[in-house]
Design a protein around this motif. Structure first.
Motif, PDB file in Angstrom:
ATOM      1  N   LEU A   1     -42.135  35.505  -8.246  1.00 29.19           N
ATOM      2  CA  LEU A   1     -42.899  36.723  -8.552  1.00 29.19           C
ATOM      3  C   LEU A   1     -43.438  36.799  -9.995  1.00 29.19           C
ATOM      4  O   LEU A   1     -44.630  37.088 -10.192  1.00 29.19           O
ATOM      5  CB  LEU A   1     -42.045  37.951  -8.238  1.00 29.19           C
ATOM      6  N   PRO A   2     -42.613  36.527 -11.039  1.00 29.22           N
ATOM      7  CA  PRO A   2     -43.153  36.667 -12.407  1.00 29.22           C
ATOM      8  C   PRO A   2     -44.325  35.733 -12.688  1.00 29.22           C
ATOM      9  O   PRO A   2     -45.170  36.040 -13.541  1.00 29.22           O
ATOM     10  CB  PRO A   2     -41.954  36.307 -13.294  1.00 29.22           C
TER      11      PRO A   2
ATOM     12  N   VAL B   1     -40.547  42.127 -15.735  1.00 28.91           N
ATOM     13  CA  VAL B   1     -40.703  40.674 -15.605  1.00 28.91           C
ATOM     14  C   VAL B   1     -42.147  40.232 -15.859  1.00 28.91           C
ATOM     15  O   VAL B   1     -42.518  39.114 -15.523  1.00 28.91           O
ATOM     16  CB  VAL B   1     -40.205  40.137 -14.244  1.00 28.91           C
ATOM     17  N   GLY B   2     -42.956  41.094 -16.462  1.00 24.26           N
ATOM     18  CA  GLY B   2     -44.247  40.630 -16.946  1.00 24.26           C
ATOM     19  C   GLY B   2     -45.491  41.255 -16.352  1.00 24.26           C
ATOM     20  O   GLY B   2     -46.601  40.850 -16.689  1.00 24.26           O
ATOM     21  N   ALA B   3     -45.331  42.253 -15.479  1.00 24.46           N
ATOM     22  CA  ALA B   3     -46.521  42.891 -14.919  1.00 24.46           C
ATOM     23  C   ALA B   3     -47.088  43.874 -15.925  1.00 24.46           C
ATOM     24  O   ALA B   3     -46.350  44.655 -16.522  1.00 24.46           O
ATOM     25  CB  ALA B   3     -46.177  43.611 -13.627  1.00 24.46           C
TER      26      ALA B   3
ATOM     27  N   LEU C   1     -46.778  35.279 -10.827  1.00 26.68           N
ATOM     28  CA  LEU C   1     -47.972  36.010 -10.425  1.00 26.68           C
ATOM     29  C   LEU C   1     -48.531  36.780 -11.618  1.00 26.68           C
ATOM     30  O   LEU C   1     -49.737  36.823 -11.845  1.00 26.68           O
ATOM     31  CB  LEU C   1     -47.600  36.977  -9.296  1.00 26.68           C
ATOM     32  N   PHE C   2     -47.615  37.364 -12.406  1.00 25.67           N
ATOM     33  CA  PHE C   2     -48.058  38.193 -13.524  1.00 25.67           C
ATOM     34  C   PHE C   2     -48.420  37.358 -14.749  1.00 25.67           C
ATOM     35  O   PHE C   2     -49.273  37.755 -15.534  1.00 25.67           O
ATOM     36  CB  PHE C   2     -46.970  39.215 -13.875  1.00 25.67           C
TER      37      PHE C   2
ATOM     38  N   ARG D   1     -43.727  38.163 -20.794  1.00 28.52           N
ATOM     39  CA  ARG D   1     -44.056  37.066 -19.878  1.00 28.52           C
ATOM     40  C   ARG D   1     -43.617  35.715 -20.446  1.00 28.52           C
ATOM     41  O   ARG D   1     -43.128  34.855 -19.727  1.00 28.52           O
ATOM     42  CB  ARG D   1     -45.569  37.008 -19.646  1.00 28.52           C
TER      43      ARG D   1
ATOM     44  N   ASP E   1     -51.822  45.144 -13.616  1.00 23.70           N
ATOM     45  CA  ASP E   1     -51.284  44.396 -12.472  1.00 23.70           C
ATOM     46  C   ASP E   1     -50.750  45.357 -11.408  1.00 23.70           C
ATOM     47  O   ASP E   1     -51.014  45.193 -10.219  1.00 23.70           O
ATOM     48  CB  ASP E   1     -50.145  43.472 -12.915  1.00 23.70           C
TER      49      ASP E   1
ATOM     50  N   ARG F   1     -35.217  34.181 -10.898  1.00 27.29           N
ATOM     51  CA  ARG F   1     -36.480  34.872 -11.171  1.00 27.29           C
ATOM     52  C   ARG F   1     -36.646  35.087 -12.673  1.00 27.29           C
ATOM     53  O   ARG F   1     -37.739  34.906 -13.221  1.00 27.29           O
ATOM     54  CB  ARG F   1     -36.501  36.216 -10.440  1.00 27.29           C
TER      55      ARG F   1
ATOM     56  N   LYS G   1     -49.819  34.646 -14.451  1.00 28.66           N
ATOM     57  CA  LYS G   1     -51.000  33.906 -13.984  1.00 28.66           C
ATOM     58  C   LYS G   1     -50.788  32.392 -14.023  1.00 28.66           C
ATOM     59  O   LYS G   1     -51.706  31.626 -14.318  1.00 28.66           O
ATOM     60  CB  LYS G   1     -52.254  34.270 -14.799  1.00 28.66           C
TER      61      LYS G   1
ATOM     62  N   THR H   1     -47.057  33.481  -3.432  1.00 26.55           N
ATOM     63  CA  THR H   1     -47.263  34.899  -3.718  1.00 26.55           C
ATOM     64  C   THR H   1     -48.652  35.135  -4.309  1.00 26.55           C
ATOM     65  O   THR H   1     -49.134  34.361  -5.107  1.00 26.55           O
ATOM     66  CB  THR H   1     -46.230  35.405  -4.745  1.00 26.55           C
TER      67      THR H   1
ATOM     68  N   TYR I   1     -51.462  38.734  -5.141  1.00 24.72           N
ATOM     69  CA  TYR I   1     -51.520  40.201  -5.147  1.00 24.72           C
ATOM     70  C   TYR I   1     -51.716  40.729  -3.730  1.00 24.72           C
ATOM     71  O   TYR I   1     -51.121  41.716  -3.327  1.00 24.72           O
ATOM     72  CB  TYR I   1     -52.657  40.665  -6.053  1.00 24.72           C
TER      73      TYR I   1
END
Ligand SMILES: Nc1ncnc2c1ncn2[C@@H]1O[C@H](COP(=O)(O)OP(=O)(O)O)[C@@H](O)[C@H]1O
Ligand SMILES: [Mg+2]
Lengths: 218, 388
Positions: A106-107, B294-296, A109-110, A82, B300, A152, A112, B2, B4
């Motif tokens: 999108l990244p 990409v980081g999930a 989201l992960f 991340r 997640d 992205r 945070k 975006t 979840y």
């Protein structure tokens, strides 16, 4: 910045053992643009995944700014991905239901982090897609899809961008555009590693590393 | 932006037809669940109101006829035995009794017309109390020579209010005061007469099929029924509480059966959801691999997939309850046609608690159905998923 020390990676395929990497030593300097070349099955993707903390070596050390990531649990590796890594793939892997804007975001989201409109607009502008933000991936050309994927890959401000055959599905003109973007990023200080089958592009990189049968050719 | 939820919703929308069908499966089963749960509530309440309205505390019937009481009170039933003439006098003479109203139900063969009339004799004001839901064309009988006809009886003889109702009992000339609207129940088949008229017509003055009794002090029901049973031979007493119990036991049994069926339907639709989401997970293996890159985290991915299932379940649940509420009258009509002793009034009432409970239930079921696909998705190896 990243130091690979005697990296080995073996896969088990049924009873057979595949030695994808057989003792790779490699130092990657901050800000350089490196091309990785080699025949299919040589172990390039495997190497890139280990560099990107997506996969673990069977043996050897991966020193990331001095910290060894080999043997780290997935919960820590995901944090490194991340914070420090940006990935770009040959098949783009955009999410069809999301707009270009949301795909770029999108990244976040992960990791945070809130998606700042300004930042995503800047990234889109950098890859020449500012007029496409509300489009669906299906409405884009292949080159535009890959540029979305690059944006992205950059959204988390990574230290290193890893691209696995980013121009593999693109024509010469679009490949040139992608290369130009990677070149510019590297000039701006981003460490950029690109696997490619395109000898012309490889020749223009600052450094080219050749892999064959899981080893770096001298 | 975006989130979840948005991501999950967009994924669901990718396969519109598949998601819609899965969601409808959930909607159908939750709709029925909601209907069954609401129905039982409406049914018992309706029944209590109806029995309360009769104003009676207990019924006296010939011994051995206790089972017919519920039918007798709620829609009339022919009991082949009569209470002795003396019983009525006995009852009226008992202390603590406020009101004793005889009910006389009998068959009256009519050779001329080649049919049998079902006679229901009762005090007309008691009838009004028992049947508040009746739509009467004309009026309820106010005089002893007036009669109220069930819908089918009126149809059969093509009678209107004001017409003469010919009776085989010579010398008795009855005028049709009113006709009861179509109910679809046994009510349609009766000829309702003031009790005295019925007794005279049948030639049993003072006698009755049953006697409804109201006492002065409801707390003394036990004592009064005991004293009556011990002093009057050949009778049996059924209190309204017992009627209520036996009818609601019947309804409870029907409900238990329907609930079991509904639960199976819900289980099947949950398996449908699980299957649909599992397919979606397999189709998106590469995409899930990309998200991991990409980081999930595994968690997640787990969350995204679980959200997809719960969205399907929740939307399905809400749609099901809306459909069920809109279609309540249809369901009621169906239930009335298959269940005996259905009280009048709305059987299915929209109860927000029941609605919320049903949605909460399907939410939990959705969560459970989502766990397996979500675990599967979270275990996808990103390296294998995105072979470059
Ligand atoms: N998940 C895997 N399981 C088994 N073998 C694998 C796996 N991934 C890669 N390999 C094998 O490892 C070798 C190197 O693969 P890869 O790194 O993808 O090569 P390249 O990217 O240079 O074409 C190949 O022989 C490939 O078949
Ligand atoms: Mg490869």
């Amino acid at each position: 910045m990243i130091e690979l020390k005697h990296i080995e990676k073996t896969y088990r395929r049924g009873v057979e053992t595949v030695r994808a990497l057989r003792g790779v030593n490699l130092t990657i300097n901050a800000g350089e643009l490196m091309a990785i070349v080699g025949p299919s099955g040589a172990g390039k993707t495997t190497l890139l995944h280990i560099l990107g903390c997506l996969d673990q070596p069977t043996n050897g050390d991966v020193l990331f700014d001095g910290v060894n990531t080999a043997g780290m649990p997935e919960s820590q590796l995901v944090k490194i991905r991340r914070e420090k890594i940006g990935f770009v793939f040959q098949q783009f892997y955009l999410i069809p239901g999301l707009s270009v804007f949301d795909n770029i975001a999108l990244p976040l989201l992960f990791s945070k982090k809130p998606a700042q409109r300004k930042k995503i607009e800047q990234l889109a502008e950098m890859v020449g897609l500012e007029h496409r933000l509300n489009h669906a991936p299906a409405q884009l050309s292949g080159g535009e899809m890959q540029r979305t994927a690059i944006a992205r890959g950059l959204v988390n401000d990574p230290a290193i961008l890893l691209a696995d055959e980013p121009t593999g599905n693109l024509d010469t003109e679009n490949s040139e555009k992608i290369y130009a973007i990677l070149r510019r990023l590297s000039n701006e200080g981003l460490t950029t590693i690109m696997i490619t089958h395109n000898p012309e592009l490889a020749a223009r990189a600052e450094r080219t590393v050749k892999i064959r049968d899981g080893l770096i050719c001298p | 932006m975006t989130s979840y939820l948005k991501l999950a919703a967009k994924n669901i929308l990718r396969h519109r037809t598949r998601s819609l069908l899965t969601m409808l499966g959930i909607a159908a089963s939750v709709g029925v669940l909601f209907a069954v749960l609401s129905f039982n509530k409406g049914f018992t309440e309706g029944l209590a109101v109806e029995l309360e309205r009769t104003g009676l505390h207990f019924m006296i019937v010939p011994s051995g006829c206790a089972h017919e009481v519920a039918a007798l009170v709620l829609h009339g039933a022919v009991i082949p035995k009569f209470l002795d003439t003396g019983v009525m006098e006995h009852v009226e003479g008992t202390a603590g009794i406020d009101l004793a109203t005889p009910i006389l139900v009998a068959q009256l063969p009519d050779q001329q017309r080649g049919k049998i009339d079902l006679i229901y004799g009762i005090e007309m004001n008691v009838l009004e109390a028992i049947k508040p839901g009746w739509e009467i064309t004309g009026t309820i009988p106010r005089h002893e020579h007036e009669v109220l006809l069930g819908y089918e009886v009126a149809q059969h003889d093509n009678l209107q209010p004001g017409d003469h109702f010919s009776s085989p009992a010579a010398g008795v000339d009855l005028i049709v005061a009113g006709i009861v609207g179509y109910s679809g129940s046994q009510d349609d088949a009766f000829v309702y007469l003031p009790i005295q008229t019925a007794q005279n017509l049948l030639g049993y003055p003072q006698s009755a099929t049953a006697i409804g009794v109201k006492v002065d002090d409801p707390t003394r029901i036990g004592a009064i029924t005991e004293s009556l049973t011990s002093t009057v031979p050949g009778i049996q007493i059924v209190t309204m509480g017992e009627v209520m119990n036996s009818v609601s036991n019947l309804a409870a049994a029907a409900r238990a059966l329907s609930l079991a069926i509904v639960l199976i339907a819900i289980l099947i639709s949950a398996v449908g959801v699980m299957n649909s989401i599992l397919m979606a997970v397999f189709e998106r293996t590469q995409e899930i691999g990309m998200m991991r890159a990409v980081g999930a985290s595994r968690w997640d991915i787990f969350r995204i997939i679980l959200n997809e299932t719960t969205i399907l379940a929740l939307v399905g649940g809400v749609v099901g309850i809306v459909l069920s509420t809109l279609g309540a009258r249809l369901i009621e009509a169906f239930v009335r046609s298959v269940m005996p002793f259905v009280p009048s009034g709305d059987l299915i009432r929209f109860d927000p608690i029941v609605a919320l409970g049903s949605v909460a239930f399907i939410f939990v079921i959705g969560l459970c159905a989502g766990i397996y696909p979500a675990v599967k998705a979270s275990k996808i190896n990103p390296v294998e998923a995105i072979k470059g």
